[in-house]
Scaffold this active site. Structure first.
Site: not given
Ligand code: CP3
Length: 345
Positions: A19, A23, A32, A69, A145
């Site tokens: 990640r 944010r 964003r 994602d 999910y």
């Molecule tokens: O930079 C990176 O690593 C690439 C981007 C990336 C995102 N999600 C962007 C994201 C990656 C590799 C993921 C993987 C992901 N997504 C996982 C596996 C890794 C982990 O953290 O366990 C999972 C379980 C998800 C599902 C997911 N996506 C959730 C639960 C959420 C909400 C919680 C949160 O952190 O916001 C997301 C949203 C998400 N994915 C955001 C980002 C940048 C935030 C959304 C936003 O910017 O409005």
């Protein structure tokens, strides 16, 4: 990065952070704003390319990870997926064969075309020495999910289905194995050089279930990738599985394992590193705190793991509250290794 994943021991380990885009970066929050809906953001190659590149400009990581994602896959299969502000992902749950039968892997190519375009553009734009990582959720974690309908539940729905109607549940896992293998193959064909499989929810499975729903499906995806894209390294991330990380390594055939912060460094070095490359495992909360604790823990990881094949990373993704200066400090310590060992005691 590629050399480390092939098992080479390097003087300075390669470095990237799960990640690393997101944010905690003010420039990401600004970007964003250009899309109200998070999935639309992921499906806009201009925005996704820019988000991927932002952390590289600041910190010079050795790898870029595609900005996307894990939930674009259920979206592509035809399930209703939404990201709600402050709430995270919400899906219309799949809990029966009838609901599952409405899904189809035929749409992956078309629906995820913007993701493949993002990868192709990144492959052209990132520096030669920076590796490009593609990724997907592992079948079990994506299924969590899909069945629960959101993250952060006690997973009672999916566990009940997996235990009481395991033949039905197996059909869902089989569908995901096929869909994920196809999706990842297309990522590699578009320019991804490395694949990471996120099994973030593997830790809730008991040993028998872990073999059935994490190791076995992962092994099938790895086998498919070996055939469709020989030589492309695969990193597995079975989070919170403790000592079951060892059967995961031997049972899946992955090239590297990403480890969470609760895994003992001495155990990793002794048990896992002789078998494969290891990646990890700085505590993402310590990265929020910074200061002496951050220096100390970063050094402890470098000292314990840099004698074997190793990629420096976090134990889980960067938290949105992380001060960007703390990331800069970790980058300084890792990129300056081994000279930085003298600086911090
Ligand atoms: O930079 C990176 O690593 C690439 C981007 C990336 C995102 N999600 C962007 C994201 C990656 C590799 C993921 C993987 C992901 N997504 C996982 C596996 C890794 C982990 O953290 O366990 C999972 C379980 C998800 C599902 C997911 N996506 C959730 C639960 C959420 C909400 C919680 C949160 O952190 O916001 C997301 C949203 C998400 N994915 C955001 C980002 C940048 C935030 C959304 C936003 O910017 O409005």
């Amino acid at each position: 990065m590629l050399r480390a994943l092939k098992g080479e021991v390097l003087k300075r380990p390669p470095f990237w952070l799960m990640r690393q885009a997101g944010r905690y970066l003010p420039e990401y929050r600004e970007l964003r704003k250009q899309s109200k809906n998070f999935l639309d953001f992921c499906y806009s190659p201009d925005l996704a390319v820019e988000a991927t590149l932002q952390p590289l400009r600041r910190y010079n990581m050795d790898a870029a990870i595609l900005f996307s994602d894990i939930l674009v896959l259920p979206d592509a299969l035809g399930q209703k997926v939404e990201f709600r502000e402050g709430e995270g992902p919400v899906l219309e749950p799949i809990r029966s064969i009838a609901e599952m039968n409405k899904l189809s892997a035929d749409r992956i190519e078309d629906h995820l075309a913007p993701v493949f375009e993002t990868i192709a553009r990144l492959a052209n734009e990132i520096p030669e020495q920076t590796a490009l990582i593609g990724f997907a959720g592992a079948p079990w974690t994506v299924a969590v999910y899909m069945v629960e309908g959101r993250g952060g539940t006690d997973c009672s729905q999916i566990r009940k289905w997996a235990d009481d109607a395991s033949d039905e549940f197996r059909e869902l896992i089989n569908l995901l194995v096929e869909a994920i293998a196809t999706y990842l193959t297309r990522q590699v064909e578009s320019g991804a050089e490395i694949i990471q499989l996120f099994d973030s929810w593997a830790g809730i499975l008991n040993e028998r279930q872990f073999h059935r729903w994490s190791i076995e499906p992962t092994r099938r995806i790895v086998d498919r990738l070996r055939e469709s894209c020989p030589g492309v390294p695969v990193i597995g991330f079975p989070r919170n599985v403790g000592p079951l990380a060892e059967p995961f390594v031997t049972g899946t055939g992955i090239d590297a394992i990403s480890l969470d912060q609760d895994t003992s460094l001495a155990w990793i070095a002794e048990t896992l590193q002789p078998k494969c490359t290891v990646q990890g495992n700085l505590d993402n909360q310590v990265l929020v705190e910074g200061g002496e604790a951050l220096d100390r823990e970063t050094m402890a990881i470098l000292k314990a793991l840099s004698k074997g094949p190793f990629v420096f990373n976090l134990g889980h993704g960067i938290l949105p509250t992380t001060p960007p200066e703390h990331v800069a400090r970790v980058a300084e310590l890792v990129l300056g290794w081994p000279a930085t060992a003298k600086e911090v005691r």
